[in-house]
Design a protein around this motif. Structure first.
Motif, PDB file in Angstrom:
ATOM      1  N   PRO A   1      75.469  86.849  23.372  1.00  0.00           N
ATOM      2  CA  PRO A   1      76.757  86.698  22.690  1.00  0.00           C
ATOM      3  C   PRO A   1      77.886  86.303  23.635  1.00  0.00           C
ATOM      4  N   GLU A   2      77.823  86.778  24.860  1.00  0.00           N
ATOM      5  CA  GLU A   2      78.861  86.497  25.850  1.00  0.00           C
ATOM      6  C   GLU A   2      78.640  85.192  26.598  1.00  0.00           C
ATOM      7  N   PHE A   3      77.373  84.817  26.815  1.00  0.00           N
ATOM      8  CA  PHE A   3      77.090  83.723  27.742  1.00  0.00           C
ATOM      9  C   PHE A   3      76.538  82.450  27.106  1.00  0.00           C
ATOM     10  N   HIS A   4      76.096  82.481  25.872  1.00  0.00           N
ATOM     11  CA  HIS A   4      75.481  81.291  25.271  1.00  0.00           C
ATOM     12  C   HIS A   4      76.444  80.103  25.307  1.00  0.00           C
ATOM     13  N   ALA A   5      77.650  80.292  24.806  1.00  0.00           N
ATOM     14  CA  ALA A   5      78.641  79.204  24.814  1.00  0.00           C
ATOM     15  C   ALA A   5      79.057  78.845  26.233  1.00  0.00           C
ATOM     16  N   ARG A   6      79.059  79.830  27.125  1.00  0.00           N
ATOM     17  CA  ARG A   6      79.452  79.578  28.506  1.00  0.00           C
ATOM     18  C   ARG A   6      78.450  78.673  29.222  1.00  0.00           C
ATOM     19  N   VAL A   7      77.180  78.795  28.876  1.00  0.00           N
ATOM     20  CA  VAL A   7      76.178  77.914  29.485  1.00  0.00           C
ATOM     21  C   VAL A   7      76.417  76.475  29.029  1.00  0.00           C
ATOM     22  N   PHE A   8      76.645  76.292  27.729  1.00  0.00           N
ATOM     23  CA  PHE A   8      76.944  74.948  27.227  1.00  0.00           C
ATOM     24  C   PHE A   8      78.160  74.371  27.948  1.00  0.00           C
ATOM     25  N   ARG A   9      79.198  75.189  28.104  1.00  0.00           N
ATOM     26  CA  ARG A   9      80.405  74.716  28.773  1.00  0.00           C
ATOM     27  C   ARG A   9      80.125  74.362  30.232  1.00  0.00           C
ATOM     28  N   ALA A  10      79.340  75.187  30.893  1.00  0.00           N
ATOM     29  CA  ALA A  10      79.016  74.919  32.297  1.00  0.00           C
ATOM     30  C   ALA A  10      78.339  73.562  32.451  1.00  0.00           C
ATOM     31  N   VAL A  11      77.404  73.268  31.548  1.00  0.00           N
ATOM     32  CA  VAL A  11      76.638  72.026  31.654  1.00  0.00           C
ATOM     33  C   VAL A  11      77.456  70.813  31.242  1.00  0.00           C
ATOM     34  N   HIS A  12      78.172  70.912  30.123  1.00  0.00           N
ATOM     35  CA  HIS A  12      78.807  69.726  29.539  1.00  0.00           C
ATOM     36  C   HIS A  12      80.271  69.531  29.912  1.00  0.00           C
ATOM     37  N   VAL A  13      80.939  70.583  30.343  1.00  0.00           N
ATOM     38  CA  VAL A  13      82.340  70.463  30.737  1.00  0.00           C
ATOM     39  C   VAL A  13      82.485  70.557  32.252  1.00  0.00           C
ATOM     40  N   GLU A  14      81.854  71.568  32.829  1.00  0.00           N
ATOM     41  CA  GLU A  14      81.961  71.775  34.267  1.00  0.00           C
ATOM     42  C   GLU A  14      80.932  70.970  35.060  1.00  0.00           C
ATOM     43  N   ARG A  15      80.002  70.338  34.338  1.00  0.00           N
ATOM     44  CA  ARG A  15      78.995  69.466  34.945  1.00  0.00           C
ATOM     45  C   ARG A  15      78.096  70.195  35.940  1.00  0.00           C
ATOM     46  N   VAL A  16      77.728  71.416  35.607  1.00  0.00           N
ATOM     47  CA  VAL A  16      76.791  72.180  36.423  1.00  0.00           C
ATOM     48  C   VAL A  16      75.369  71.791  36.025  1.00  0.00           C
ATOM     49  N   ARG A  17      74.549  71.484  36.981  1.00  0.00           N
ATOM     50  CA  ARG A  17      73.163  71.105  36.708  1.00  0.00           C
ATOM     51  C   ARG A  17      72.267  72.328  36.888  1.00  0.00           C
ATOM     52  N   LEU A  18      71.753  72.828  35.769  1.00  0.00           N
ATOM     53  CA  LEU A  18      70.884  74.009  35.800  1.00  0.00           C
ATOM     54  C   LEU A  18      69.430  73.550  35.746  1.00  0.00           C
ATOM     55  N   ASN A  19      69.077  72.716  36.703  1.00  0.00           N
ATOM     56  CA  ASN A  19      67.768  72.064  36.675  1.00  0.00           C
ATOM     57  C   ASN A  19      66.758  72.658  37.648  1.00  0.00           C
ATOM     58  N   SER A  20      67.078  73.843  38.207  1.00  0.00           N
ATOM     59  CA  SER A  20      66.126  74.526  39.088  1.00  0.00           C
ATOM     60  C   SER A  20      66.380  76.029  38.999  1.00  0.00           C
ATOM     61  N   ASP A  21      65.381  76.809  39.388  1.00  0.00           N
ATOM     62  CA  ASP A  21      65.548  78.261  39.366  1.00  0.00           C
ATOM     63  C   ASP A  21      66.713  78.684  40.256  1.00  0.00           C
ATOM     64  N   GLU A  22      66.823  78.055  41.410  1.00  0.00           N
ATOM     65  CA  GLU A  22      67.895  78.402  42.353  1.00  0.00           C
ATOM     66  C   GLU A  22      69.266  78.090  41.763  1.00  0.00           C
ATOM     67  N   ALA A  23      69.380  76.934  41.113  1.00  0.00           N
ATOM     68  CA  ALA A  23      70.656  76.555  40.505  1.00  0.00           C
ATOM     69  C   ALA A  23      71.050  77.535  39.406  1.00  0.00           C
ATOM     70  N   VAL A  24      70.078  77.964  38.610  1.00  0.00           N
ATOM     71  CA  VAL A  24      70.342  78.929  37.544  1.00  0.00           C
ATOM     72  C   VAL A  24      70.805  80.256  38.134  1.00  0.00           C
ATOM     73  N   LEU A  25      70.102  80.743  39.150  1.00  0.00           N
ATOM     74  CA  LEU A  25      70.468  82.023  39.758  1.00  0.00           C
ATOM     75  C   LEU A  25      71.866  81.960  40.372  1.00  0.00           C
ATOM     76  N   ASN A  26      72.171  80.877  41.082  1.00  0.00           N
ATOM     77  CA  ASN A  26      73.494  80.734  41.683  1.00  0.00           C
ATOM     78  C   ASN A  26      74.586  80.738  40.629  1.00  0.00           C
ATOM     79  N   TRP A  27      74.349  80.006  39.530  1.00  0.00           N
ATOM     80  CA  TRP A  27      75.348  79.971  38.451  1.00  0.00           C
ATOM     81  C   TRP A  27      75.517  81.352  37.824  1.00  0.00           C
TER      82      TRP A  27
END
Length: 223
Positions: free
Chosen positions: A111-137
């Motif tokens: 409930p808290e993070f679902h929309a935030r992930v979308f925002r990270a990818v599409h607005v902040e341009r964060v690439r969550l394309n690896s385990d390390e990238a996901v953990l860092n984010w």
């Protein structure tokens, strides 16, 4: 995932076809046109509520654009439905984004993070394309590193990750976004676009959710 990329590209191209009136509620949606009927229906939970499954991907621009309308639609449906989201594992059985979704679900943080992930990818341009990238984010976003890793590596999350492939096969899903209604019916913007050749993506989403309304009502009659 060539079929996935092709289907999404086809949906995008369909949006550019000459405009016509939005999907008309006067005409009932037709199986094989605005939706398909699964050849092998899947089991659904017992009860009066109709199960709706959304297959989505965090990096999918159509899924991101659909999310606000879908959330409002879920609210309007209220107790008529139970929504289940499944992240399409576009890169295979170890898909990092799918793993992130299931980890947030296990932590009770969706409930808290679902929309935030979308925002990270599409607005902040964060690439969550690896385990390390996901953990860092996740850590930068305020999640406790140890708790996140505990959930990430938990038996429950690992088991659900392994089941994703079987779910994709069972529902014959090859692209996203897709809605499965009552384990029997599939609709998607890319399907509705074939009969509702509007240039406006948001109108196409409204038409898709009108089809979903019809399918929920149809499924409810057999409950």
């Amino acid at each position: 995932m060539r079929n996935l990329r092709f289907a999404l590209a086809a949906a995008t191209l369909a949006l550019g076809v000459a405009a016509s009136p939005a999907f008309a509620s006067v005409t009932a949606p037709v199986s094989g046109v605005e939706y398909t009927t699964l050849a092998a229906p899947q089991a659904v939970p017992a009860g009066k509520k109709v199960e709706v499954i959304e297959f989505f991907m965090y990096h999918c621009p159509h899924c991101n654009a659909l999310e606000p309308q879908l959330s409002e639609w879920v609210k309007k449906q209220g107790d008529n439905i139970v929504l289940k989201r499944v992240h399409f594992p576009s890169t295979g059985p170890n898909d990092p984004e799918a793993h992130l979704y299931l980890t947030l679900e296990a932590m009770g943080k969706l409930p808290e993070f679902h929309a935030r992930v979308f925002r990270a990818v599409h607005v902040e341009r964060v690439r969550l394309n690896s385990d390390e990238a996901v953990l860092n984010w996740a850590v930068k976003s305020g999640l406790d590193r140890a708790k996140f890793l505990d959930a990430w590596n938990s038996f429950g999350v690992q088991t659900k990750m392994k089941r994703l492939g079987a779910m994709i096969t069972a529902y014959k899903v090859e692209f996203a976004p897709v809605l499965i209604i009552d384990g029997k019916y599939m609709t998607a913007p890319s399907l509705v676009a074939a009969s509702d050749k509007t240039r406006d993506e948001q109108q196409l989403f409204r038409s898709t959710l009108q089809v979903a309304d019809f399918l929920v009502a149809k499924a409810a009659k057999t409950k």
